[in-house]
Structures are given as C-alpha cells and as structure tokens.
Motif scaffolding. Sequence first.
Motif, short mmCIF file in Angstrom:
data_model
loop_
_atom_site.label_atom_id
_atom_site.label_comp_id
_atom_site.label_asym_id
_atom_site.label_seq_id
_atom_site.Cartn_x
_atom_site.Cartn_y
_atom_site.Cartn_z
N LEU A 116 0.83 -1.20 0.00
CA LEU A 116 0.00 0.00 0.00
C LEU A 116 0.87 1.26 0.00
O LEU A 116 0.58 2.23 -0.72
N ALA A 117 1.95 1.23 0.78
CA ALA A 117 2.86 2.38 0.82
C ALA A 117 3.53 2.60 -0.54
O ALA A 117 3.67 3.74 -0.99
N PHE A 118 3.91 1.50 -1.22
CA PHE A 118 4.52 1.60 -2.55
C PHE A 118 3.56 2.23 -3.55
O PHE A 118 3.94 3.09 -4.34
N LEU A 119 2.29 1.81 -3.49
CA LEU A 119 1.29 2.38 -4.40
C LEU A 119 1.10 3.87 -4.16
O LEU A 119 1.02 4.66 -5.10
N LEU A 120 1.04 4.27 -2.89
CA LEU A 120 0.81 5.67 -2.54
C LEU A 120 2.00 6.56 -2.88
O LEU A 120 1.83 7.72 -3.28
N VAL A 121 3.23 5.99 -2.78
CA VAL A 121 4.44 6.79 -3.02
C VAL A 121 4.85 6.76 -4.49
O VAL A 121 5.12 7.81 -5.10
N ARG A 122 4.91 5.56 -5.08
CA ARG A 122 5.48 5.42 -6.42
C ARG A 122 4.47 5.43 -7.56
O ARG A 122 4.77 5.91 -8.66
N VAL A 123 3.27 4.88 -7.31
CA VAL A 123 2.28 4.76 -8.40
C VAL A 123 1.37 5.99 -8.43
O VAL A 123 1.30 6.71 -9.43
N PHE A 124 0.65 6.24 -7.34
CA PHE A 124 -0.28 7.36 -7.30
C PHE A 124 0.40 8.69 -6.93
O PHE A 124 -0.19 9.75 -7.11
N ARG A 125 1.63 8.60 -6.40
CA ARG A 125 2.43 9.77 -6.02
C ARG A 125 1.66 10.74 -5.12
O ARG A 125 1.74 11.96 -5.28
N LEU A 126 0.92 10.18 -4.17
CA LEU A 126 0.19 11.00 -3.20
C LEU A 126 1.10 11.46 -2.06
O LEU A 126 0.78 12.41 -1.35
N VAL A 127 2.22 10.75 -1.88
CA VAL A 127 3.18 11.08 -0.83
C VAL A 127 4.57 11.18 -1.45
O VAL A 127 4.96 10.32 -2.24
N GLU A 128 5.29 12.24 -1.09
CA GLU A 128 6.64 12.44 -1.62
C GLU A 128 7.64 11.54 -0.87
O GLU A 128 7.66 11.53 0.37
N PRO A 129 8.48 10.79 -1.59
CA PRO A 129 9.50 9.98 -0.90
C PRO A 129 10.58 10.87 -0.30
O PRO A 129 10.83 11.98 -0.78
N VAL A 130 11.21 10.37 0.74
CA VAL A 130 12.30 11.11 1.39
C VAL A 130 13.61 10.78 0.68
O VAL A 130 13.86 9.63 0.33
N THR A 131 14.42 11.81 0.44
CA THR A 131 15.73 11.59 -0.18
C THR A 131 16.64 10.86 0.81
O THR A 131 16.91 11.35 1.91
N MET A 132 17.06 9.67 0.41
CA MET A 132 17.85 8.83 1.32
C MET A 132 18.93 8.09 0.54
O MET A 132 18.63 7.38 -0.42
N SER A 133 20.17 8.27 0.95
CA SER A 133 21.28 7.59 0.29
C SER A 133 21.34 6.13 0.70
O SER A 133 20.74 5.73 1.70
#
Length: 349
Positions: free
Chosen positions: A64-81
């Motif tokens: 569900l988190a992957f769908l919200l972040v990567r597919v629907f882009r409702l949440v911005e991912p955090v920049t992480m090395s």
Amino acid sequence: MGKGGSLSESVIKKILLSYTYVAIWIFLSFSVIIYNKYILDKKMYNWPFPISLTMIHMSFCASLAFLLVRVFRLVEPVTMSRDLYLSSVVPIGALYSLSLWLSNSAYIYLSVSFIQMLKALMPVAVYSIGVSFKKESFKTDTMVNMISISIGVAIAAYGEARFDTWGVILQLGAVAFEATRLVLIQILLTSKGITLNPITSLYYVAPCCLAFLFVPWIFVEYPVLRDSSSFHFDFLIFGTNSICAFALNLAVFLLVGKTSALTMNVAGVVKDWLLIAFSWSVIKDTVTPINLFGYGLAFLGVAYYNNSKLQALKAKEAQKKTAQQDEEASRLMEEREGEGIGKRNESQN
C-alpha cells in the motif's frame, strides 16, 4: 467579547480534536491487539503463526505504501542515500521485526491483561537504554521511579494466575527491542534531520522487516504450514486485520503529529486499563487482586514519569520563549540605537 468568544471556541475546538485523535488511536490500537489475540490464540481462531501474521501485515503495508508513493504519487518519498539506508533504516527495521514477532508470539501464551501489565516496563527500558546510549542523563530520582515501576510489574507477575515463563520472556524481549528501536530512531534519524511520516516509514521499513522475518519463517513456520492441509487463507480475516494494522500506523502519526508523543504515552495508559477490563469481562481472563495492586503501583510510577516529562517539556518551552523575547528585545534596542546614531549624524551635518 466577540474576540474572547472566538478564542474560547478555538480552544474548545482544539481540545475536541485532540480527544478525537486520542479516541481514534485507542480504538485502533485496542482493535489490533484484540484481533491479533483472536487469530493467534489456540482457543479462538487457532492460527498460532506469529511470524506469518507479522509478514502478512508488513506485506500489506509495504504494498500500500509503494502504491501511494510510487504509483499514485500522493506522498513524496524522502531523499535517502544507500549508506543512510543501511546504517539507519536497516537496524531499525531489524529491531521492529523482532519486536513485532515476539510481541505477537506472547499472545499465544499470555492473557491480554497480563501482557498490558508487562508493557508498563516500556518507560524503564527506554530510559535505561537511553542512558546506555547517552541520550538520557542519569538522575537518581528517575531511576528510583523506574525501580518502583519494575517492582509493581513484578508484583503483578507474582499474582498472575496463568503465568507462563516462555510467554514472559517473549514479551520482555519485545519490550527491549521496541525500546531500543525508539532510541535508535532518535539517534539515527532525528539527529540527521530526517522525518518520516507513516507512509514513508512503511515504504522504507516494511520491506526491511519482511526480509528479516523471512529467514526465521523459512525454518520455523514454513515447514508446518506446508505440511498442513487444513489451512486455507481467509481473505476476510487477514485482510481486515491488515487494514487495522495499517490504519494504526496512520493513527500513531496523526496523534503524535497533532498533539505530542507524551499525549500518546498518557493515552496508552488509558488503553491498557480498557484492555484489562475487556480481557476480564469479555474474554474471561483471570485478573487477581495482586495483579491489580501490582499494576496499580506500576501505573502510579508511569503517571509520575509522564508528569515529570510534561513539566520538563513546559520548562523547555518557557525557556525557549524567554530566549526569543530576549532576542527580540535586544534586536529592538539595537534598532533604536541605530536610529539614534542616525539622527545625531543628521543633526551634525
């Protein structure tokens, strides 16, 4: 009067919203605990596979988190090395997986009420580990308070009618791993200026938890599930259970984000008493007078600890406000001095 009425309404609205967040969190936390107990207990749904249940939760949350972040882009991912992920998220994910595995396993052996009593040791574990990692300063009065909480829990354990040594070891292990995780979040993420909301937390942490849980699952539970022909995956039971677990993660963020972590600690005490009452009245778990006396003593210690934290927070806020006022006064004085110098220069010219 209108302004005062408006302020009063604003304060009332804020209080009502805070109580709403608390009520939502208590309801969801209560539901997940009872639901997990129902699934895992051999006398109820009788599916005693805590690693598998935790993996189902993590798979659902990660997807569900992957769908919200990567597919629907409702949440911005955090920049992480990559280095930050390996040094921060991986150890936190490992501790989280161990905490969930052991805490879910404890429901097979212990009553809901007794588990809540053992969870009163969480402030003791967090403070002790915080002192070890030098995130908390050692204070004699705080340590005495921690000892009083521990004594209360020990008395409650002494009075437990269904005491199971293995179950207690599992729950204490869960408390230790969870406390270490909370301290590491402070050290590894907060100190580096990284803030994760529940969606991005699950996006990064849930796959890591799955990877760590997969290893023991292959050796402990997979052979039993493979040889069991009676089990059929119940999408209604496990689906609704996973939704509750995901909603609880959102509720934690809502409660802490809109109020404070301290509010959640206080609400947690209320939730524990409700669970003890529910366990005794509905599930018919035995709660002895010694249980209640011991937990009552631990409860007073936790309440004192929360109050001390609140007073320290108020003092810090007051100090911060005073510093801001001093800075503002100093700035105004400098501006006035600058204006005075400017006027004197004009008069000389």
